[in-house]
Design an enzyme around this catalytic site. Structure first.
Site, PDB file in Angstrom:
ATOM      1  N   LYS A  61      11.294  11.322  12.310  1.00 49.20           N
ATOM      2  CA  LYS A  61      11.463  12.349  13.209  1.00 49.20           C
ATOM      3  C   LYS A  61      12.206  13.107  12.462  1.00 49.20           C
ATOM      4  O   LYS A  61      12.628  14.368  12.907  1.00 49.20           O
ATOM      5  CB  LYS A  61      11.113  12.310  14.402  1.00 49.20           C
ATOM      6  CG  LYS A  61       9.266  11.874  14.548  1.00 49.20           C
ATOM      7  CD  LYS A  61       9.636  11.946  16.228  1.00 49.20           C
ATOM      8  CE  LYS A  61       8.742  11.368  16.994  1.00 49.20           C
ATOM      9  NZ  LYS A  61       8.437  12.032  18.536  1.00 49.20           N
ATOM     10  N   PHE A  87       4.985   9.901   8.108  1.00 47.94           N
ATOM     11  CA  PHE A  87       4.912   8.880   8.450  1.00 47.94           C
ATOM     12  C   PHE A  87       4.033   8.865   8.814  1.00 47.94           C
ATOM     13  O   PHE A  87       2.853   9.717   8.702  1.00 47.94           O
ATOM     14  CB  PHE A  87       6.585   9.078   9.065  1.00 47.94           C
ATOM     15  CG  PHE A  87       6.350   9.951  10.180  1.00 47.94           C
ATOM     16  CD1 PHE A  87       6.408  10.925  10.153  1.00 47.94           C
ATOM     17  CD2 PHE A  87       6.425   9.525  11.288  1.00 47.94           C
ATOM     18  CE1 PHE A  87       6.740  11.975  11.138  1.00 47.94           C
ATOM     19  CE2 PHE A  87       6.178  10.289  12.715  1.00 47.94           C
ATOM     20  CZ  PHE A  87       6.423  11.587  12.169  1.00 47.94           C
ATOM     21  N   GLY A  88       3.568   7.542   9.664  1.00 46.68           N
ATOM     22  CA  GLY A  88       2.964   8.154  10.838  1.00 46.68           C
ATOM     23  C   GLY A  88       1.012   7.652  10.037  1.00 46.68           C
ATOM     24  O   GLY A  88       0.894   7.043   9.193  1.00 46.68           O
ATOM     25  N   TYR A  89       0.455   8.758  10.944  1.00 50.01           N
ATOM     26  CA  TYR A  89      -0.765   8.736  10.229  1.00 50.01           C
ATOM     27  C   TYR A  89      -0.643   9.884   8.900  1.00 50.01           C
ATOM     28  O   TYR A  89      -2.116  10.184   8.646  1.00 50.01           O
ATOM     29  CB  TYR A  89      -1.821   8.739  11.158  1.00 50.01           C
ATOM     30  CG  TYR A  89      -1.652   8.065  11.862  1.00 50.01           C
ATOM     31  CD1 TYR A  89      -2.817   7.317  11.991  1.00 50.01           C
ATOM     32  CD2 TYR A  89      -0.592   8.140  13.647  1.00 50.01           C
ATOM     33  CE1 TYR A  89      -2.841   6.234  13.308  1.00 50.01           C
ATOM     34  CE2 TYR A  89      -1.016   7.315  14.962  1.00 50.01           C
ATOM     35  CZ  TYR A  89      -1.965   6.252  14.194  1.00 50.01           C
ATOM     36  OH  TYR A  89      -2.115   5.945  15.205  1.00 50.01           O
ATOM     37  N   ASP A  90       0.408  10.202   8.692  1.00 52.11           N
ATOM     38  CA  ASP A  90       0.045  11.508   7.717  1.00 52.11           C
ATOM     39  C   ASP A  90      -0.486  10.821   6.324  1.00 52.11           C
ATOM     40  O   ASP A  90      -1.122  12.110   5.745  1.00 52.11           O
ATOM     41  CB  ASP A  90       2.014  11.852   7.478  1.00 52.11           C
ATOM     42  CG  ASP A  90       2.502  11.960   8.178  1.00 52.11           C
ATOM     43  OD1 ASP A  90       1.900  13.413   8.782  1.00 52.11           O
ATOM     44  OD2 ASP A  90       3.556  12.359   8.312  1.00 52.11           O
ATOM     45  N   THR A  96      15.336  10.777  19.964  1.00 50.19           N
ATOM     46  CA  THR A  96      14.316  10.148  19.541  1.00 50.19           C
ATOM     47  C   THR A  96      14.759   8.529  18.275  1.00 50.19           C
ATOM     48  O   THR A  96      16.427   8.718  18.304  1.00 50.19           O
ATOM     49  CB  THR A  96      13.616  10.853  18.256  1.00 50.19           C
ATOM     50  OG1 THR A  96      12.338  10.332  17.767  1.00 50.19           O
ATOM     51  CG2 THR A  96      13.916  11.377  16.788  1.00 50.19           C
ATOM     52  N   ASP A 130       7.373  14.649  22.219  1.00 52.28           N
ATOM     53  CA  ASP A 130       6.159  13.425  22.215  1.00 52.28           C
ATOM     54  C   ASP A 130       4.698  14.166  21.774  1.00 52.28           C
ATOM     55  O   ASP A 130       4.261  14.868  21.229  1.00 52.28           O
ATOM     56  CB  ASP A 130       5.823  12.769  23.787  1.00 52.28           C
ATOM     57  CG  ASP A 130       4.929  11.665  23.447  1.00 52.28           C
ATOM     58  OD1 ASP A 130       5.872  10.255  23.078  1.00 52.28           O
ATOM     59  OD2 ASP A 130       4.493  11.641  24.134  1.00 52.28           O
ATOM     60  N   HIS A 189       2.105  20.151  13.338  1.00 54.88           N
ATOM     61  CA  HIS A 189       2.196  20.513  15.043  1.00 54.88           C
ATOM     62  C   HIS A 189       3.687  20.830  15.292  1.00 54.88           C
ATOM     63  O   HIS A 189       4.261  21.358  15.791  1.00 54.88           O
ATOM     64  CB  HIS A 189       2.036  19.526  15.095  1.00 54.88           C
ATOM     65  CG  HIS A 189       2.440  18.109  14.451  1.00 54.88           C
ATOM     66  ND1 HIS A 189       2.215  17.617  13.418  1.00 54.88           N
ATOM     67  CD2 HIS A 189       2.306  16.691  15.518  1.00 54.88           C
ATOM     68  CE1 HIS A 189       2.668  16.313  13.863  1.00 54.88           C
ATOM     69  NE2 HIS A 189       2.700  16.152  14.425  1.00 54.88           N
ATOM     70  N   ASN A 209      12.754   7.598  16.332  1.00 55.15           N
ATOM     71  CA  ASN A 209      12.039   7.276  14.885  1.00 55.15           C
ATOM     72  C   ASN A 209      12.664   8.468  14.094  1.00 55.15           C
ATOM     73  O   ASN A 209      13.057   9.612  13.452  1.00 55.15           O
ATOM     74  CB  ASN A 209      10.398   8.497  15.240  1.00 55.15           C
ATOM     75  CG  ASN A 209       9.640   8.064  14.022  1.00 55.15           C
ATOM     76  OD1 ASN A 209      10.264   8.882  13.069  1.00 55.15           O
ATOM     77  ND2 ASN A 209       8.289   8.685  14.196  1.00 55.15           N
TER      78      ASN A 209
HETATM   79  P1  ITT Z   1      10.149   8.838  19.881  1.00 43.57           P
HETATM   80  O1  ITT Z   1       9.622   8.409  20.683  1.00 43.57           O
HETATM   81  O2  ITT Z   1      11.789   7.733  19.710  1.00 43.57           O
HETATM   82  O3  ITT Z   1      10.460  10.086  19.301  1.00 43.57           O
HETATM   83  P2  ITT Z   1       7.933   7.822  17.781  1.00 43.57           P
HETATM   84  O4  ITT Z   1       7.571   7.127  16.851  1.00 43.57           O
HETATM   85  O5  ITT Z   1       7.288   6.397  19.406  1.00 43.57           O
HETATM   86  O6  ITT Z   1       9.179   7.350  18.249  1.00 43.57           O
HETATM   87  P3  ITT Z   1       5.844   8.990  20.055  1.00 43.57           P
HETATM   88  O7  ITT Z   1       6.431   8.321  21.221  1.00 43.57           O
HETATM   89  O8  ITT Z   1       5.828  10.167  19.873  1.00 43.57           O
HETATM   90  O9  ITT Z   1       7.196   8.574  19.094  1.00 43.57           O
HETATM   91  O10 ITT Z   1       4.720   9.051  19.021  1.00 43.57           O
HETATM   92  C1  ITT Z   1       4.523   9.594  17.943  1.00 43.57           C
HETATM   93  C2  ITT Z   1       3.819   8.682  17.393  1.00 43.57           C
HETATM   94  O11 ITT Z   1       2.657   9.961  16.492  1.00 43.57           O
HETATM   95  C3  ITT Z   1       3.806   8.429  15.597  1.00 43.57           C
HETATM   96  O12 ITT Z   1       4.874   7.481  16.029  1.00 43.57           O
HETATM   97  C4  ITT Z   1       3.106   8.344  15.113  1.00 43.57           C
HETATM   98  O13 ITT Z   1       2.306   7.152  15.316  1.00 43.57           O
HETATM   99  C5  ITT Z   1       1.790   9.691  15.164  1.00 43.57           C
HETATM  100  N1  ITT Z   1       2.500  10.867  14.555  1.00 43.57           N
HETATM  101  C6  ITT Z   1       3.315  11.756  16.130  1.00 43.57           C
HETATM  102  N2  ITT Z   1       3.671  12.668  14.394  1.00 43.57           N
HETATM  103  C7  ITT Z   1       3.095  12.481  13.636  1.00 43.57           C
HETATM  104  C8  ITT Z   1       3.537  13.012  12.065  1.00 43.57           C
HETATM  105  O14 ITT Z   1       4.013  14.085  12.100  1.00 43.57           O
HETATM  106  N3  ITT Z   1       3.276  12.303  10.916  1.00 43.57           N
HETATM  107  C9  ITT Z   1       2.573  10.849  11.583  1.00 43.57           C
HETATM  108  N4  ITT Z   1       2.424  11.222  12.222  1.00 43.57           N
HETATM  109  C10 ITT Z   1       2.646  10.902  13.581  1.00 43.57           C
END
Ligand code: ITT
Length: 193
Positions: free
Chosen positions: A12, A148-151, A7, A68, A176, A9
């Site tokens: 993650k 992170f993300g949508y948390d 990853t 993913d 998840h 990220n």
């Molecule tokens: P890698 O592919 O390098 O692992 P990425 O961030 O691009 O990193 P994904 O392709 O799996 O990862 O995209 C997942 C997206 O979904 C992530 O960037 C967030 O916007 C959202 N997401 C996934 N899991 C999440 C979580 O636990 N909390 C909040 N947002 C999440």
């Protein structure tokens, strides 16, 4: 044992390191000297997760896993789904993604949502998938700075706080990703310890 988590990220990576028990050491892509981005050209979580593990396993002949994941909102026909990371465009931007999603949901009350994860594990030239899912709804307000993300806009079932407000300890018990990671750990312990 040592295994690579493929990853880019860092959030993650931190989460997974907190969930994985002692005895399994997680190496990052940086640890193995990989600094590129792997293009996710698949049309499902499975395909995208497998693209990442195949790439790293082939390049380094090493055991690895990738996740993913995405947020699915049924009243938006499952969007943003596999496009969650770049929902508001490239380069990915969590704030813009949240803004775009909230705009689309502004007329809805407590819209149902799911976070989903698919992990692809490449080990001993075998490929296995593990899945995790959590139900909740999208908050009207953006709250909290954890995760992170949508948390900051996701409220899991049974709670009245967003993942952004809840401690990482609790998120890592119910999320998840933690569900899928625990399945992966069970598999590794059963077959490789
Ligand atoms: P890698 O592919 O390098 O692992 P990425 O961030 O691009 O990193 P994904 O392709 O799996 O990862 O995209 C997942 C997206 O979904 C992530 O960037 C967030 O916007 C959202 N997401 C996934 N899991 C999440 C979580 O636990 N909390 C909040 N947002 C999440």
């Amino acid at each position: 044992m040592k295994i690579v988590f493929a990853t880019n990220n860092q959030s993650k990576l931190k989460e997974v390191r907190e969930i994985i028990p002692i005895g399994i050491e997680i190496l990052s892509l940086k640890d193995i000297g990989f600094f590129d981005e792997i293009k996710e050209t698949g049309t499902s979580y499975e395909e995208n997760a497998q693209i990442k593990t195949k790439y790293i396993s082939n390049k380094y002949s090493i055991d690895c896993f990738a996740d993913d994941s995405g947020l699915e909102v049924p009243c938006l026909n499952g969007a943003p789904g596999i496009y969650s990371a770049r929902f508001a465009g490239t380069p990915k931007n969590d704030i813009n993604n949240i803004k775009k999603l909230k705009e689309k949901l502004k007329k809805k009350t407590k819209p149902l949502a799911y976070f989903k994860t698919v992990i692809s594990l490449n080990i001993n030239k075998e490929n296995i998938f593990f899945k995790g899912k959590i139900k909740g709804y999208i908050s009207k307000e953006t709250k909290g700075i954890n995760g992170f993300g949508y948390d900051p806009i996701f409220i899991p079932d049974g709670y009245d706080k967003t993942f952004g407000e809840i401690s990482s300890k609790i998120k890592n018990k119910i999320s998840h990703r933690s569900i899928a990671i625990r399945k992966l750990v069970e598999f590794i312990k059963k077959n490789f310890f």
